[in-house]
Design an enzyme around this catalytic site. Structure first.
Site, PDB file in Angstrom:
ATOM      1  N   ASP A 144      -2.519   2.125  -0.519  1.00 41.36           N
ATOM      2  CA  ASP A 144      -3.381   3.309  -0.529  1.00 41.36           C
ATOM      3  C   ASP A 144      -2.587   4.487  -1.087  1.00 41.36           C
ATOM      4  O   ASP A 144      -1.511   4.814  -0.569  1.00 41.36           O
ATOM      5  CB  ASP A 144      -3.839   3.614   0.904  1.00 41.36           C
ATOM      6  CG  ASP A 144      -4.962   4.630   0.968  1.00 41.36           C
ATOM      7  OD1 ASP A 144      -4.983   5.553   0.128  1.00 41.36           O
ATOM      8  OD2 ASP A 144      -5.814   4.504   1.862  1.00 41.36           O
ATOM      9  N   ASP A 154      -1.935   0.243  -9.617  1.00 42.13           N
ATOM     10  CA  ASP A 154      -2.668   0.675 -10.807  1.00 42.13           C
ATOM     11  C   ASP A 154      -2.726   2.198 -10.871  1.00 42.13           C
ATOM     12  O   ASP A 154      -3.235   2.765 -11.843  1.00 42.13           O
ATOM     13  CB  ASP A 154      -4.108   0.143 -10.756  1.00 42.13           C
ATOM     14  CG  ASP A 154      -4.889   0.781  -9.618  1.00 42.13           C
ATOM     15  OD1 ASP A 154      -4.455   0.609  -8.453  1.00 42.13           O
ATOM     16  OD2 ASP A 154      -5.883   1.469  -9.871  1.00 42.13           O
TER      17      ASP A 154
END
Length: 211
Positions: free
Chosen positions: A118, A154
């Protein structure tokens, strides 16, 4: 990875104690007994539905893998993969990454994987990022001297933050990939998120850093 609450997930985990360690604090310092061998132990913090950890375990039977996640439903899906693959070198923990030193003795872990964590983009949430210095202190304690972290994401902002965090902590960046799937790196095992984002054409960033 957020998923819908899965009916029976808790019971699923509880009924498979051969793979799911419900009280990891009780085996701190004795993980080799849990696996029944002296093989190295690699852990993934935030294992999601288990594609990465089970893929690595299938490829490397000489290494013991532990997948760690906070969400019961997510971990139950990872258990499905472990059961399907009949992987004796995998264990799963329902645990928080900030409590690792409660579950592992000093230098008991050989390597740490952080995959698509996260990003916690807001500044006030910086300390929740798994590459924040507070987490690095915990990792350094349970890893061997010059132990490694393999980080993949990413999210460009999180990647840049993590490179800076590693460097400021005094870690060595051994290898850095700015577009993993366009490189000649041939040992990659994808996560669920990784496949999703790479199919959209997003670059995948990766770094191997050591203390």
């Amino acid at each position: 990875m957020r998923v819908r609450r899965r009916k029976g997930a808790e019971e699923h985990l509880e009924s498979n104690p051969q793979y799911v360690i419900l009280k990891p604090e009780e085996v701190k310092g004795h993980w080799q007994k849990v696996f029944g061998n002296n093989n190295p132990i690699h852990i993934e913090i935030g294992s999601g539905k288990g594609r990465f950890i089970t893929g690595m375990a299938a490829q490397n039977p000489q290494i013991n893998y532990i997948g760690i996640d906070l969400q019961v439903s997510v971990l139950s899906h990872a258990l499905d993969r472990v059961l399907e693959g009949q992987l004796p070198n995998v264990r799963l923990l329902l645990a928080n990454g900030s409590s690792l030193s409660d579950y592992f003795a000093d230098h008991e872990v050989g390597l740490i994987y952080l995959n698509f964590s996260d990003p916690w983009p807001k500044k006030r949430h910086e300390k929740r990022r798994l590459t924040h210095k507070n987490f690095l202190e915990i990792y350094q304690k349970i890893l061997p001297e010059q132990g490694q972290i393999h980080f993949k994401t990413d999210n460009r902002q999180l990647f840049e933050y993590s490179l800076a965090s590693f460097s400021q902590y005094g870690m060595i960046l051994e290898q850095v990939w700015l577009d993993l799937h366009a490189s000649d790196y041939d040992s990659n095992v994808m996560t669920e998120y990784e496949e999703k984002f790479s199919q959209k054409g997003q670059p995948i960033y990766r770094v191997e850093a050591r203390f």
